[in-house]
Design a protein around this motif. Structure first.
Motif, PDB file in Angstrom:
ATOM      1  N   ILE A   1       0.857  -1.190   0.000  1.00 34.51           N
ATOM      2  CA  ILE A   1       0.000   0.000   0.000  1.00 34.51           C
ATOM      3  C   ILE A   1       0.890   1.236   0.000  1.00 34.51           C
ATOM      4  CG2 ILE A   1      -1.784   1.293   1.208  1.00 34.51           C
ATOM      5  CD1 ILE A   1      -2.736  -1.318   2.441  1.00 34.51           C
ATOM      6  N   ALA A   2       0.706   2.085  -0.982  1.00 37.39           N
ATOM      7  CA  ALA A   2       1.476   3.325  -1.093  1.00 37.39           C
ATOM      8  C   ALA A   2       0.519   4.504  -0.983  1.00 37.39           C
ATOM      9  CB  ALA A   2       2.232   3.371  -2.419  1.00 37.39           C
ATOM     10  N   VAL A   3       0.863   5.476  -0.153  1.00 35.11           N
ATOM     11  CA  VAL A   3      -0.008   6.625   0.094  1.00 35.11           C
ATOM     12  C   VAL A   3       0.602   7.895  -0.476  1.00 35.11           C
ATOM     13  CG1 VAL A   3      -1.043   8.103   1.861  1.00 35.11           C
ATOM     14  CG2 VAL A   3      -1.054   5.619   2.153  1.00 35.11           C
ATOM     15  N   GLU A   4      -0.173   8.601  -1.282  1.00 38.59           N
ATOM     16  CA  GLU A   4       0.182   9.952  -1.716  1.00 38.59           C
ATOM     17  C   GLU A   4      -0.608  10.908  -0.814  1.00 38.59           C
ATOM     18  OE1 GLU A   4      -0.264  12.913  -5.594  1.00 38.59           O
ATOM     19  OE2 GLU A   4      -0.496  10.736  -5.838  1.00 38.59           O
ATOM     20  N   ASN A   5       0.087  11.592   0.060  1.00 44.01           N
ATOM     21  CA  ASN A   5      -0.552  12.303   1.158  1.00 44.01           C
ATOM     22  C   ASN A   5      -0.548  13.810   0.959  1.00 44.01           C
ATOM     23  OD1 ASN A   5      -1.622  13.067   3.613  1.00 44.01           O
ATOM     24  ND2 ASN A   5       0.180  12.502   4.810  1.00 44.01           N
ATOM     25  N   ALA A   6      -1.762  14.401   0.879  1.00 45.73           N
ATOM     26  CA  ALA A   6      -1.898  15.854   0.802  1.00 45.73           C
ATOM     27  C   ALA A   6      -2.832  16.318   1.921  1.00 45.73           C
ATOM     28  CB  ALA A   6      -2.440  16.272  -0.557  1.00 45.73           C
ATOM     29  N   SER A   7      -2.636  15.745   3.100  1.00 45.23           N
ATOM     30  CA  SER A   7      -3.475  16.082   4.255  1.00 45.23           C
ATOM     31  C   SER A   7      -2.586  16.483   5.422  1.00 45.23           C
ATOM     32  CB  SER A   7      -4.352  14.899   4.657  1.00 45.23           C
ATOM     33  OG  SER A   7      -3.578  13.901   5.307  1.00 45.23           O
ATOM     34  N   ARG A   8      -3.215  16.892   6.526  1.00 44.44           N
ATOM     35  CA  ARG A   8      -2.466  17.293   7.721  1.00 44.44           C
ATOM     36  C   ARG A   8      -1.952  16.106   8.516  1.00 44.44           C
ATOM     37  NH1 ARG A   8      -6.089  20.009  12.239  1.00 44.44           N
ATOM     38  NH2 ARG A   8      -6.267  21.622  10.660  1.00 44.44           N
ATOM     39  N   TYR A   9      -2.395  14.891   8.171  1.00 43.88           N
ATOM     40  CA  TYR A   9      -2.012  13.708   8.938  1.00 43.88           C
ATOM     41  C   TYR A   9      -0.689  13.117   8.434  1.00 43.88           C
ATOM     42  CZ  TYR A   9      -6.931  14.023  10.262  1.00 43.88           C
ATOM     43  OH  TYR A   9      -8.155  14.462  10.716  1.00 43.88           O
ATOM     44  N   ASP A  10       0.033  12.431   9.327  1.00 44.58           N
ATOM     45  CA  ASP A  10       1.248  11.722   8.928  1.00 44.58           C
ATOM     46  C   ASP A  10       0.893  10.547   8.028  1.00 44.58           C
ATOM     47  OD1 ASP A  10       2.842  13.404  10.432  1.00 44.58           O
ATOM     48  OD2 ASP A  10       2.805  12.114  12.206  1.00 44.58           O
ATOM     49  N   SER A  11       1.749  10.275   7.072  1.00 43.99           N
ATOM     50  CA  SER A  11       1.511   9.149   6.167  1.00 43.99           C
ATOM     51  C   SER A  11       1.450   7.832   6.931  1.00 43.99           C
ATOM     52  CB  SER A  11       2.605   9.088   5.101  1.00 43.99           C
ATOM     53  OG  SER A  11       2.541  10.218   4.254  1.00 43.99           O
ATOM     54  N   SER A  12       2.234   7.719   7.999  1.00 46.03           N
ATOM     55  CA  SER A  12       2.212   6.488   8.798  1.00 46.03           C
ATOM     56  C   SER A  12       0.849   6.282   9.442  1.00 46.03           C
ATOM     57  CB  SER A  12       3.296   6.538   9.876  1.00 46.03           C
ATOM     58  OG  SER A  12       3.119   7.668  10.727  1.00 46.03           O
ATOM     59  N   GLU A  13       0.205   7.391   9.834  1.00 43.97           N
ATOM     60  CA  GLU A  13      -1.123   7.305  10.435  1.00 43.97           C
ATOM     61  C   GLU A  13      -2.148   6.846   9.405  1.00 43.97           C
ATOM     62  OE1 GLU A  13      -3.961  10.055  13.353  1.00 43.97           O
ATOM     63  OE2 GLU A  13      -2.290  10.960  12.250  1.00 43.97           O
ATOM     64  N   LEU A  14      -2.008   7.347   8.188  1.00 42.31           N
ATOM     65  CA  LEU A  14      -2.917   6.928   7.118  1.00 42.31           C
ATOM     66  C   LEU A  14      -2.703   5.462   6.771  1.00 42.31           C
ATOM     67  CD1 LEU A  14      -2.599  10.057   4.778  1.00 42.31           C
ATOM     68  CD2 LEU A  14      -4.477   9.522   6.315  1.00 42.31           C
ATOM     69  N   LEU A  15      -1.445   5.046   6.667  1.00 38.27           N
ATOM     70  CA  LEU A  15      -1.145   3.655   6.337  1.00 38.27           C
ATOM     71  C   LEU A  15      -1.728   2.707   7.383  1.00 38.27           C
ATOM     72  CD1 LEU A  15       2.538   3.882   5.062  1.00 38.27           C
ATOM     73  CD2 LEU A  15       0.577   3.048   3.763  1.00 38.27           C
ATOM     74  N   ALA A  16      -1.671   3.118   8.644  1.00 39.68           N
ATOM     75  CA  ALA A  16      -2.215   2.267   9.706  1.00 39.68           C
ATOM     76  C   ALA A  16      -3.716   2.060   9.515  1.00 39.68           C
ATOM     77  CB  ALA A  16      -1.929   2.906  11.066  1.00 39.68           C
ATOM     78  N   LYS A  17      -4.411   3.074   9.017  1.00 35.56           N
ATOM     79  CA  LYS A  17      -5.854   2.955   8.796  1.00 35.56           C
ATOM     80  C   LYS A  17      -6.171   2.008   7.639  1.00 35.56           C
ATOM     81  CE  LYS A  17      -7.109   5.909  11.976  1.00 35.56           C
ATOM     82  NZ  LYS A  17      -7.892   5.489  13.165  1.00 35.56           N
ATOM     83  N   PHE A  18      -5.248   1.894   6.679  1.00 33.81           N
ATOM     84  CA  PHE A  18      -5.488   1.033   5.520  1.00 33.81           C
ATOM     85  C   PHE A  18      -4.896  -0.367   5.696  1.00 33.81           C
ATOM     86  CE2 PHE A  18      -5.741   5.212   3.255  1.00 33.81           C
ATOM     87  CZ  PHE A  18      -7.051   5.080   2.834  1.00 33.81           C
ATOM     88  N   ASP A  19      -4.270  -0.618   6.826  1.00 33.15           N
ATOM     89  CA  ASP A  19      -3.565  -1.886   7.018  1.00 33.15           C
ATOM     90  C   ASP A  19      -4.505  -3.081   6.896  1.00 33.15           C
ATOM     91  OD1 ASP A  19      -0.922  -3.027   7.671  1.00 33.15           O
ATOM     92  OD2 ASP A  19      -1.995  -3.858   9.400  1.00 33.15           O
ATOM     93  N   GLU A  20      -5.773  -2.885   7.262  1.00 34.38           N
ATOM     94  CA  GLU A  20      -6.731  -3.995   7.203  1.00 34.38           C
ATOM     95  C   GLU A  20      -7.018  -4.448   5.768  1.00 34.38           C
ATOM     96  OE1 GLU A  20     -10.956  -1.578   7.112  1.00 34.38           O
ATOM     97  OE2 GLU A  20     -10.275  -2.447   9.010  1.00 34.38           O
ATOM     98  N   LEU A  21      -6.606  -3.635   4.771  1.00 32.23           N
ATOM     99  CA  LEU A  21      -6.853  -4.001   3.375  1.00 32.23           C
ATOM    100  C   LEU A  21      -5.835  -5.009   2.845  1.00 32.23           C
ATOM    101  CD1 LEU A  21      -7.766  -0.529   1.798  1.00 32.23           C
ATOM    102  CD2 LEU A  21      -9.312  -2.349   2.532  1.00 32.23           C
ATOM    103  N   ARG A  22      -4.717  -5.179   3.551  1.00 37.16           N
ATOM    104  CA  ARG A  22      -3.719  -6.139   3.079  1.00 37.16           C
ATOM    105  C   ARG A  22      -4.320  -7.546   3.045  1.00 37.16           C
ATOM    106  NH1 ARG A  22       1.068  -3.285   3.130  1.00 37.16           N
ATOM    107  NH2 ARG A  22       1.111  -1.538   4.616  1.00 37.16           N
ATOM    108  N   GLY A  23      -4.123  -8.191   1.907  1.00 35.91           N
ATOM    109  CA  GLY A  23      -4.685  -9.525   1.715  1.00 35.91           C
ATOM    110  C   GLY A  23      -6.056  -9.538   1.076  1.00 35.91           C
ATOM    111  N   GLU A  24      -6.687  -8.346   0.968  1.00 39.66           N
ATOM    112  CA  GLU A  24      -7.995  -8.265   0.315  1.00 39.66           C
ATOM    113  C   GLU A  24      -7.823  -8.367  -1.210  1.00 39.66           C
ATOM    114  OE1 GLU A  24     -11.270  -7.732   1.538  1.00 39.66           O
ATOM    115  OE2 GLU A  24     -10.313  -8.391   3.405  1.00 39.66           O
TER     116      GLU A  24
END
Length: 262
Positions: free
Chosen positions: A47-70
């Motif tokens: 999962i690769a994140v292109e981040n244009a928000s106030r949040y850290d990319s690591s925080e965003l990646l953690a939210k998408f972690d459940e998608l791994r394996g889908e």
């Protein structure tokens, strides 16, 4: 002779139809097979994140972690997007794209506050789409201040159910106050006044009021005939100075009044 030619043509048509049906059936079967195989072999690994928000990319990646394996082509994009926008309210939009075989690209667009809305003892920070970004006991001073709105469903102050949730857009169809506010913004934008508005007051039920440039108070009355009231407002503004404190009353769109406070 003519009947023989017609018989041959019918035979050829039947053959063409049969070939077409067979080809369509084969394509359908192949599509089903590919769909099943994609769910088995093509799954989210990276999962690769292109981040244009106030949040850290690591925080965003953690939210998408459940998608791994889908399944990379079949996971629920709307659910993933909604979960992120709700848990991290300052996310405005999320888009997904795929780089085969297993890379999921996520583009995150940040939201920014536009309105500070006060009512029912709290303050909401809203973006341009009336999405609730923050809820606070104090106002957001750098934003357009709006007082006196009711957050009860259908504008009913006594309604226990509230029409706002953190990370969700306020439904203007359910909340009459926000429906009026949306209509007011539309008219202001259309008439080139939107960027001049510094304060909006809903506290007087039958006299909606706003300020231009912080010095000109405009009394609209009710929300009826907003288009005509805006026309009258523009006429009055064109005839009077824009840099002096004044009150403009357009509650009656046929005979607006201007009163200088200096």
């Amino acid at each position: 002779m003519a009947s023989e030619i017609e018989r041959i043509n019918k035979t050829l048509r039947r053959r063409r139809i049969k070939r077409t049906v067979t080809a369509l059936f084969a394509v359908a079967v192949l599509a089903v097979i590919l769909y099943v195989l994609s769910g088995i072999f093509l799954r989210v690994g990276v999962i690769a994140v292109e981040n244009a928000s106030r949040y850290d990319s690591s925080e965003l990646l953690a939210k998408f972690d459940e998608l791994r394996g889908e399944p990379i082509l079949r996971f629920d994009k709307n659910r993933a997007k909604d979960r992120l926008q709700t848990s991290l309210p300052y996310v405005k939009n999320v888009t997904f794209s795929v780089s085969f075989p297993d890379r999921l690209n996520v583009s995150v667009e940040g939201a920014s506050g536009r309105y500070s809305v006060a009512a029912d003892g709290v303050y909401l920070c809203l973006d341009d789409d009336f999405k609730v970004l923050e809820i606070s006991s104090s106002s957001f001073p750098d934003l357009l201040q709006i007082d006196g709105l009711s957050f009860g469903v259908s504008g009913d102050e006594e309604t226990e159910e509230k029409s706002y949730l953190l990370g969700k857009k306020i439904n203007t169809e359910e909340n009459i106050n926000f429906s009026i506010l949306s209509e007011l913004f539309y008219e202001l934008e259309k008439n080139g006044l939107y960027d001049r508005v510094t304060y909006i007051d809903f506290t007087k039920k039958y006299n909606l009021t706003f300020y231009l440039d912080g010095i000109i108070q405009v009394e609209l009355g009710t929300s009826e005939e907003l288009d005509r009231k805006m026309d009258m407002l523009l006429e009055i503004l064109a005839r009077n100075p824009a840099d002096r404190r004044a009150v403009i009353n357009v509650r009656n769109p046929s005979e607006g009044r201007y009163r200088s406070l200096e």
